[in-house]
Scaffold this active site. Structure first.
Site, PDB file in Angstrom:
ATOM      1  N   ASP A   1     -63.415  14.001  42.686  1.00 21.57           N
ATOM      2  CA  ASP A   1     -63.260  14.663  44.033  1.00 21.57           C
ATOM      3  C   ASP A   1     -63.802  15.941  44.228  1.00 21.57           C
ATOM      4  O   ASP A   1     -63.154  17.064  44.249  1.00 21.57           O
ATOM      5  CB  ASP A   1     -61.485  14.732  44.403  1.00 21.57           C
TER       6      ASP A   1
ATOM      7  N   GLU B   1     -55.653  11.198  31.579  1.00 23.99           N
ATOM      8  CA  GLU B   1     -55.667  12.452  32.389  1.00 23.99           C
ATOM      9  C   GLU B   1     -54.584  13.213  32.271  1.00 23.99           C
ATOM     10  O   GLU B   1     -54.424  14.456  31.610  1.00 23.99           O
ATOM     11  CB  GLU B   1     -56.176  11.930  33.757  1.00 23.99           C
TER      12      GLU B   1
ATOM     13  N   HIS C   1     -67.393   7.332  38.967  1.00 19.26           N
ATOM     14  CA  HIS C   1     -65.988   7.854  39.322  1.00 19.26           C
ATOM     15  C   HIS C   1     -65.889   8.823  40.304  1.00 19.26           C
ATOM     16  O   HIS C   1     -66.062  10.143  40.123  1.00 19.26           O
ATOM     17  CB  HIS C   1     -65.210   8.210  38.007  1.00 19.26           C
TER      18      HIS C   1
HETATM   19  N1  ADE Z   1     -56.988  10.164  43.153  1.00 16.87           N
HETATM   20  C1  ADE Z   1     -57.946  11.037  43.315  1.00 16.87           C
HETATM   21  N2  ADE Z   1     -58.319  11.663  42.446  1.00 16.87           N
HETATM   22  C2  ADE Z   1     -57.599  11.527  41.214  1.00 16.87           C
HETATM   23  C3  ADE Z   1     -57.355  11.976  40.080  1.00 16.87           C
HETATM   24  N3  ADE Z   1     -58.138  12.987  39.504  1.00 16.87           N
HETATM   25  N4  ADE Z   1     -56.392  11.340  39.164  1.00 16.87           N
HETATM   26  C4  ADE Z   1     -55.503  10.442  39.616  1.00 16.87           C
HETATM   27  N5  ADE Z   1     -55.543   9.998  40.847  1.00 16.87           N
HETATM   28  C5  ADE Z   1     -56.420  10.462  41.776  1.00 16.87           C
HETATM   29 ZN    ZN Z   2     -60.021   9.826  39.822  1.00 10.38          ZN
END
Ligand code: ADE
Ligand code: ZN
Length: 326
Positions: free
Chosen positions: A270, A191, A8
């Protein structure tokens, strides 16, 4: 360093801030508002993060930019010992979901991946992702890009973006199209949404993996169901802590979920935005839960098993895991 599998990772979200700054300078774009004085990305919460992310992406305008990005990202991942990475690729940011433009971007990304495999020993596969807050129509166009380019490299389809907008069922058509093309499926859920969001993604989109899924912990019956059905969670503890969903690694549900037999995997999401790397995730989880090499080796195998790539690729990566255990 232990070999790691990452399932991911958003390609644009992994762009080092200095890389984006240098593209902005080249193109005479003023993006200074996106950065702190120390050069890191500047944002206050998840929704602001999405805005900064989308502004940073405007510097990526040509296939060559994505070639350079892919190479930079894979070099960084390889430094953490990642030997296999599945990255989310967004035709929304590569040619505006136009299939023939998308193919040019994809070609550049694949060329960079081939070079990274030779130079850094890391294998990349792509999961095309639509963006929830861009809406179902654009998701359909994105699914078409995915269906048209499915192959050894493009293995899956997913959805990212603002989980508080719309519902999984709005994206059923796009996911059905991707499934019919033979793509494997994952969806961000659990999330910013709770257990209902996770249940709906499983039911309405028929995914085999969930991006995050951490907030399934709010419903133990759901955790049990996930463990029993073998749905894989792409957990990103450092991302969740950085965005304030859980206060610390120790309080992240990955520990409890692992104990309850859920197929947990570890990723960075990220990494430069969240000041993390795969190496740091492993270190923080070791400190939080006293996980040892055996636990991490087991999680690497779970991750490889859940990877969307073909059997030959899996066998080659498995050899790397086995060599490290020997
Ligand atoms: N796009 C990039 N990072 C993300 C995240 N943590 N949740 C949802 N969309 C994303
Ligand atoms: Zn993500």
């Amino acid at each position: 360093m232990k070999p790691k599998i990452e399932l991911h990772l958003h390609l644009e979200g992994a762009a080092p801030p200095a890389f984006i700054r240098s593209l902005a300078k080249q193109k005479k774009m003023d993006l200074s508002g996106l950065f702190n004085e120390d050069g890191s990305y500047k944002f206050t919460d998840f929704w602001h993060f999405l805005k900064v992310y989308e502004a940073a992406v405007t510097t990526l305008q040509r296939p060559e930019d994505f070639y350079a990005l892919t190479l930079a990202v894979l070099e960084e991942s390889a430094k953490s010992g990642v030997v296999y990475s599945e990255s989310f690729l967004s035709p929304d940011f590569c040619g505006n979901r136009d299939v023939s433009a998308w193919k040019e971007y994809l070609h550049a990304i694949e060329e960079a991946a081939a070079k990274a495999e030779t130079d850094f020993g890391i294998t990349l596969r792509g999961i095309i992702t639509c963006i929830r807050h861009f809406g179902p129509d654009k998701a359909r166009q994105t699914a078409r890009c995915a269906a048209e380019t499915k192959g050894r490299f493009i293995t899956g389809f997913g959805i990212a973006g603002d989980e508080k907008i719309g519902a999984p069922k709005d994206f059923r058509y796009a996911f059905d199209m991707a499934r019919e093309a033979g793509l494997r499926l994952t969806a961000h859920a659990g999330e910013w949404g709770g257990p209902t969001s996770v249940r709906d993604a499983i039911k309405d989109l028929r995914v085999e993996r969930i991006g995050h899924g951490a907030r399934a912990i709010e419903d133990m019956a759901l955790v049990e169901e996930i463990a029993e059905t073998g749905i894989v969670l792409e957990l990103c503890p450092g991302s969740n802590v950085a965005l304030g969903i859980f206060p610390t690694f120790r309080q992240h549900p990955i520990g409890e979920m692992y104990r309850r037999g859920v197929k947990v995997t570890i990723s960075t999401d990220d990494p430069p935005f969240f000041h993390t790397t795969m190496e740091r995730e492993y270190q923080m989880l070791h400190e939080a839960f006293d996980w040892d090499d055996g636990v991490f080796a087991g999680i690497a195998r779970t991750s490889l098993d859940a990877a969307f790539c073909d059997a030959d690729t899996k066998a080659a990566i498995m050899k790397k895991l086995e060599a490290a255990d020997a």
